[in-house]
Design a protein around this motif. Structure first.
Motif, PDB file in Angstrom:
ATOM      1  N   VAL A 115      70.650 178.262 -14.222  1.00 62.74           N
ATOM      2  CA  VAL A 115      71.757 178.011 -13.306  1.00 62.74           C
ATOM      3  C   VAL A 115      71.328 176.887 -12.358  1.00 62.74           C
ATOM      4  N   TYR A 116      72.182 175.884 -12.220  1.00 66.55           N
ATOM      5  CA  TYR A 116      71.901 174.685 -11.418  1.00 66.55           C
ATOM      6  C   TYR A 116      73.202 174.326 -10.724  1.00 66.55           C
ATOM      7  N   ASN A 117      73.158 174.154  -9.427  1.00 61.76           N
ATOM      8  CA  ASN A 117      74.402 173.919  -8.682  1.00 61.76           C
ATOM      9  C   ASN A 117      75.455 174.979  -9.010  1.00 61.76           C
TER      10      ASN A 117
ATOM     11  N   CYS B  80      76.563 170.518 -14.840  1.00 61.35           N
ATOM     12  CA  CYS B  80      76.040 171.084 -13.575  1.00 61.35           C
ATOM     13  C   CYS B  80      75.713 170.006 -12.548  1.00 61.35           C
ATOM     14  N   GLU B  81      75.625 168.753 -12.972  1.00 62.84           N
ATOM     15  CA  GLU B  81      75.446 167.674 -12.005  1.00 62.84           C
ATOM     16  C   GLU B  81      76.814 167.445 -11.342  1.00 62.84           C
ATOM     17  N   ARG B  82      77.100 168.271 -10.352  1.00 61.57           N
ATOM     18  CA  ARG B  82      78.411 168.266  -9.715  1.00 61.57           C
ATOM     19  C   ARG B  82      78.595 167.009  -8.876  1.00 61.57           C
TER      20      ARG B  82
ATOM     21  N   ALA C 213      69.562 158.022   2.919  1.00 67.07           N
ATOM     22  CA  ALA C 213      68.436 157.272   3.472  1.00 67.07           C
ATOM     23  C   ALA C 213      68.304 155.890   2.837  1.00 67.07           C
ATOM     24  N   ARG C 214      68.984 155.680   1.712  1.00 63.74           N
ATOM     25  CA  ARG C 214      69.022 154.345   1.121  1.00 63.74           C
ATOM     26  C   ARG C 214      70.220 153.603   1.682  1.00 63.74           C
ATOM     27  N   ASP C 215      70.044 152.330   1.964  1.00 58.27           N
ATOM     28  CA  ASP C 215      71.108 151.542   2.584  1.00 58.27           C
ATOM     29  C   ASP C 215      72.224 151.281   1.570  1.00 58.27           C
TER      30      ASP C 215
ATOM     31  N   ALA D  18      76.294 152.253  -9.026  1.00 58.05           N
ATOM     32  CA  ALA D  18      75.659 153.492  -8.589  1.00 58.05           C
ATOM     33  C   ALA D  18      74.285 153.163  -8.019  1.00 58.05           C
ATOM     34  N   ARG D  19      73.839 153.978  -7.085  1.00 58.18           N
ATOM     35  CA  ARG D  19      72.485 153.821  -6.573  1.00 58.18           C
ATOM     36  C   ARG D  19      71.862 155.191  -6.367  1.00 58.18           C
ATOM     37  N   TYR D  20      70.590 155.300  -6.716  1.00 55.11           N
ATOM     38  CA  TYR D  20      69.817 156.517  -6.473  1.00 55.11           C
ATOM     39  C   TYR D  20      69.542 156.574  -4.966  1.00 55.11           C
TER      40      TYR D  20
ATOM     41  N   LEU E 170      78.880 161.622  -4.711  1.00 55.47           N
ATOM     42  CA  LEU E 170      77.459 161.912  -4.704  1.00 55.47           C
ATOM     43  C   LEU E 170      77.237 162.830  -5.898  1.00 55.47           C
ATOM     44  N   SER E 171      76.537 162.320  -6.901  1.00 57.03           N
ATOM     45  CA  SER E 171      76.284 163.092  -8.124  1.00 57.03           C
ATOM     46  C   SER E 171      74.965 163.830  -7.899  1.00 57.03           C
ATOM     47  N   ILE E 172      75.091 165.120  -7.592  1.00 62.09           N
ATOM     48  CA  ILE E 172      74.002 165.786  -6.871  1.00 62.09           C
ATOM     49  C   ILE E 172      73.017 166.555  -7.753  1.00 62.09           C
ATOM     50  N   ALA E 173      71.801 166.669  -7.204  1.00 61.96           N
ATOM     51  CA  ALA E 173      70.803 167.612  -7.703  1.00 61.96           C
ATOM     52  C   ALA E 173      71.125 168.988  -7.107  1.00 61.96           C
ATOM     53  N   ASP E 174      70.213 169.936  -7.325  1.00 59.14           N
ATOM     54  CA  ASP E 174      70.533 171.338  -7.067  1.00 59.14           C
ATOM     55  C   ASP E 174      70.386 171.742  -5.591  1.00 59.14           C
TER      56      ASP E 174
ATOM     57  N   ARG F  94      75.760 147.401 -17.556  1.00 54.46           N
ATOM     58  CA  ARG F  94      74.353 147.304 -17.144  1.00 54.46           C
ATOM     59  C   ARG F  94      73.885 148.599 -16.485  1.00 54.46           C
ATOM     60  N   PHE F  95      72.564 148.736 -16.315  1.00 57.34           N
ATOM     61  CA  PHE F  95      71.964 149.940 -15.742  1.00 57.34           C
ATOM     62  C   PHE F  95      72.546 150.238 -14.354  1.00 57.34           C
ATOM     63  N   PHE F  96      72.976 151.488 -14.183  1.00 60.64           N
ATOM     64  CA  PHE F  96      73.550 151.974 -12.928  1.00 60.64           C
ATOM     65  C   PHE F  96      74.868 151.276 -12.561  1.00 60.64           C
TER      66      PHE F  96
ATOM     67  N   PHE G 226      73.726 156.771 -21.636  1.00 56.98           N
ATOM     68  CA  PHE G 226      74.944 156.810 -20.825  1.00 56.98           C
ATOM     69  C   PHE G 226      75.191 158.202 -20.275  1.00 56.98           C
ATOM     70  N   GLU G 227      75.924 158.221 -19.185  1.00 59.08           N
ATOM     71  CA  GLU G 227      76.549 159.451 -18.720  1.00 59.08           C
ATOM     72  C   GLU G 227      78.053 159.212 -18.726  1.00 59.08           C
ATOM     73  N   LEU G 228      78.766 160.128 -19.369  1.00 58.64           N
ATOM     74  CA  LEU G 228      80.226 160.061 -19.405  1.00 58.64           C
ATOM     75  C   LEU G 228      80.727 161.133 -18.453  1.00 58.64           C
ATOM     76  N   PHE G 229      81.343 160.700 -17.360  1.00 58.70           N
ATOM     77  CA  PHE G 229      81.866 161.641 -16.365  1.00 58.70           C
ATOM     78  C   PHE G 229      83.299 161.975 -16.758  1.00 58.70           C
ATOM     79  N   LEU G 230      83.483 163.162 -17.333  1.00 59.85           N
ATOM     80  CA  LEU G 230      84.807 163.587 -17.778  1.00 59.85           C
ATOM     81  C   LEU G 230      85.630 164.007 -16.561  1.00 59.85           C
TER      82      LEU G 230
ATOM     83  N   GLY H  60      59.824 157.214  -1.981  1.00 62.69           N
ATOM     84  CA  GLY H  60      59.900 156.464  -0.718  1.00 62.69           C
ATOM     85  C   GLY H  60      60.461 155.067  -0.895  1.00 62.69           C
ATOM     86  N   ARG H  61      60.313 154.500  -2.101  1.00 60.07           N
ATOM     87  CA  ARG H  61      60.834 153.137  -2.297  1.00 60.07           C
ATOM     88  C   ARG H  61      62.359 153.099  -2.313  1.00 60.07           C
ATOM     89  N   PHE H  62      63.004 154.254  -2.431  1.00 55.70           N
ATOM     90  CA  PHE H  62      64.469 154.311  -2.375  1.00 55.70           C
ATOM     91  C   PHE H  62      64.981 154.630  -0.971  1.00 55.70           C
ATOM     92  N   VAL H  63      64.069 154.662   0.014  1.00 59.20           N
ATOM     93  CA  VAL H  63      64.446 154.856   1.409  1.00 59.20           C
ATOM     94  C   VAL H  63      64.415 153.490   2.082  1.00 59.20           C
TER      95      VAL H  63
HETATM   96  N1  THG Z   1      72.695 161.961 -13.315  1.00 55.20           N
HETATM   97  C1  THG Z   1      73.693 162.371 -12.523  1.00 55.20           C
HETATM   98  N2  THG Z   1      73.506 163.176 -11.501  1.00 55.20           N
HETATM   99  C2  THG Z   1      72.257 163.629 -11.245  1.00 55.20           C
HETATM  100  C3  THG Z   1      71.176 163.237 -12.025  1.00 55.20           C
HETATM  101  C4  THG Z   1      71.403 162.375 -13.093  1.00 55.20           C
HETATM  102  N3  THG Z   1      72.076 164.469 -10.215  1.00 55.20           N
HETATM  103  C5  THG Z   1      70.829 165.161 -10.100  1.00 55.20           C
HETATM  104  C6  THG Z   1      69.644 164.358 -10.503  1.00 55.20           C
HETATM  105  N4  THG Z   1      69.915 163.702 -11.770  1.00 55.20           N
HETATM  106  C7  THG Z   1      69.340 163.299  -9.476  1.00 55.20           C
HETATM  107  N5  THG Z   1      68.058 162.712  -9.682  1.00 55.20           N
HETATM  108  C8  THG Z   1      67.854 161.487 -10.276  1.00 55.20           C
HETATM  109  C9  THG Z   1      66.566 161.011 -10.328  1.00 55.20           C
HETATM  110  C10 THG Z   1      66.305 159.763 -10.870  1.00 55.20           C
HETATM  111  C11 THG Z   1      67.339 159.001 -11.372  1.00 55.20           C
HETATM  112  C12 THG Z   1      68.620 159.496 -11.348  1.00 55.20           C
HETATM  113  C13 THG Z   1      68.890 160.721 -10.777  1.00 55.20           C
HETATM  114  C14 THG Z   1      67.072 157.645 -11.933  1.00 55.20           C
HETATM  115  N6  THG Z   1      66.131 156.882 -11.354  1.00 55.20           N
HETATM  116  C15 THG Z   1      65.733 155.580 -11.848  1.00 55.20           C
HETATM  117  C16 THG Z   1      64.261 155.387 -11.520  1.00 55.20           C
HETATM  118  O1  THG Z   1      63.718 156.136 -10.726  1.00 55.20           O
HETATM  119  O2  THG Z   1      63.682 154.473 -12.106  1.00 55.20           O
HETATM  120  C17 THG Z   1      66.542 154.428 -11.288  1.00 55.20           C
HETATM  121  C18 THG Z   1      66.860 154.487  -9.850  1.00 55.20           C
HETATM  122  C19 THG Z   1      67.500 153.202  -9.282  1.00 55.20           C
HETATM  123  O3  THG Z   1      67.140 152.094  -9.705  1.00 55.20           O
HETATM  124  O4  THG Z   1      68.369 153.313  -8.347  1.00 55.20           O
HETATM  125  O5  THG Z   1      67.712 157.218 -12.871  1.00 55.20           O
HETATM  126  O6  THG Z   1      70.493 161.980 -13.870  1.00 55.20           O
HETATM  127  N7  THG Z   1      74.926 161.938 -12.790  1.00 55.20           N
END
Ligand code: THG
Length: 386
Positions: free
Chosen positions: A28-30, A59-61, A79-81, A90-92, A118-122, A173-175, A208-212, A268-271
């Motif tokens: 169970v996640y989210n 589950c990635e709500r 924390a990322r700008d 998209a940005r992590y 915000l495509s979230i973790a748990d 392209r990526f993201f 890819f991720e396909l967000f239905l 930390g590099r994403f902050v």
């Molecule tokens: N996809 C979606 N939602 C998610 C995740 C996902 N939610 C939960 C969880 N995964 C969030 N965590 C991450 C962790 C890393 C990455 C994506 C989601 C990721 N990171 C790359 C890296 O670290 O190299 C690129 C980051 C960047 O350049 O911004 O891909 O997987 N929908």
């Protein structure tokens, strides 16, 4: 004992298809069912790294933040700008609390000028975002929309998704992502499948991720990909623990404990915090929750660090909970948070959250697994053992 889903523990639009295709284990996640494995983990790893895999990651709500103040609120939460985040990107984006602790590490997607996901973790970002919005009187609506990610990962993922949706997907392209209604051949308007198609996913293999965007179309979407994927060796999989440790993608709440900050977690590099050695800010950044606390943590010299471990011996049994790690003298120095046998590196690897100075590279430590002490050697992340 059998785990029963219900209104509080949601199934996804893909759960039944994933089970029918061979998923036998779930977590169970989210508050949502996450299939995590078949009965053949070696075949899953091979499919992901040599062909393509389809994952039910519904589950990635999404936490949707929409309205006149949406951009301002998302910027303050992350924390990322994200002040310059364009639509379609998209940005992590790690999120912290006021003490600089990581509360989630979502992907932030800008859907249109005033709508963000915000495509979230748990963790319960819906509550967190609503609280911050309410306390700050932001003009926004914070909701969990009817959106369900399905991931196609692996070196042949492009082929699968191009065969299903069209060759145009190769240009994403990526993201980056594209909003797209897929119309099946011969179908009417009501048969179209509304998607956000994004080049992303929680593996180092690409895909890819396909967000239905309509949960009633889950089986239609799954079947479309399944048939298109046949010539590419597509098989059912799930977020893959050995591969994600090899590639080092953070598992929030697994690799982290409730006190961990983004630096400690290795992200930390994403902050967006430009600080000098004293922790003072060196350029004007955005204001965000936890900023001052993170600056103070950086200046304190007491931060822990998540590092890689190479662990001797036979493939260990699965790690059910974090495990204490000791110095050679037997003192506690941190915890092992994740563990796998790595097919790629042909050794056991782990992720450990260690106190200073034990995280320095090539430090020999001890960890007890399957009833015996083993030597574990620290190595920087991502692993570079080839
Ligand atoms: N996809 C979606 N939602 C998610 C995740 C996902 N939610 C939960 C969880 N995964 C969030 N965590 C991450 C962790 C890393 C990455 C994506 C989601 C990721 N990171 C790359 C890296 O670290 O190299 C690129 C980051 C960047 O350049 O911004 O891909 O997987 N929908």
């Amino acid at each position: 004992m059998e785990l029963i889903a219900g209104p509080r523990t949601k199934v996804t639009p893909f759960t039944d298809r994933a089970a029918a295709a061979g998923m036998t284990k779930a977590m169970v996640y989210n508050h949502t069912v996450l299939p995590i494995g078949t009965d053949d983990p070696a075949a899953e790893y091979r499919a992901l790294t040599e062909a393509a895999a389809i994952w039910d990651v519904g589950c990635e709500r999404q936490v949707q933040i929409a309205g006149a103040d949406a951009h301002r609120l998302v910027t303050y939460l992350c924390a990322r700008d994200l002040r310059d985040l364009p639509v379609g990107v998209a940005r992590y984006a790690p999120m912290c609390d006021h003490d600089g602790r990581l509360v989630n590490d979502p992907m932030a997607l800008r859907i249109d000028e005033t709508t963000f996901w915000l495509s979230i973790a748990d963790s319960d970002v819906l509550l967190w975002a609503r609280a911050v919005a309410g306390e700050g009187s932001y003009d926004v609506e914070v909701t969990e929309p009817d959106v369900w990610p399905l991931a196609i990962q692996g070196p042949r993922a492009d082929g699968v998704v191009a065969a299903a949706l069209g060759e145009w997907v190769r240009d994403i392209r990526f993201f980056r992502f594209v909003r797209y209604d897929h119309r099946p051949q011969g179908g009417g308007d009501n048969d179209s499948i509304p998607l956000v198609v994004c080049r992303s996913g929680w593996s180092g293999q690409g895909g890819f991720e396909l967000f239905l965007m309509d949960g009633t179309k889950g089986e239609q979407l799954w079947d479309l990909l399944w048939e298109a994927g046949e010539p590419f060796g597509l098989s059912v999989g799930a977020p893959n623990n050995p591969e994600r440790i090899e590639s080092f993608l953070l598992s929030f709440g697994g690799d982290t404990d409730p006190e961990t900050d983004p630096d400690e977690a290795g992200i930390g590099r994403f902050v967006s915090l430009s600080t000098n050695a004293d922790g003072a800010e060196t350029s004007a950044g955005h204001d965000f929750i936890g900023k001052a606390a993170l600056q103070a943590r950086r200046a304190s010299g007491s931060q822990r660090r998540l590092v890689g471990l190479v662990i001797e011996g036979d493939p260990p049994s699965a790690l059910r909970s974090p495990r204490a790690i000791q110095s050679p003298e037997g003192h506690p120095v941190g915890t092992l948070r994740a563990l796998a046998h790595s097919p790629r590196f042909d050794t056991n690897i782990g992720l450990a959250l260690l106190d200073p100075p034990w995280f320095e590279p090539d430090t020999e430590l001890q960890v007890r697994l399957d009833g015996a002490n083993r030597t574990a050697t620290t190595t920087p992340l991502p692993f570079n053992l080839d």
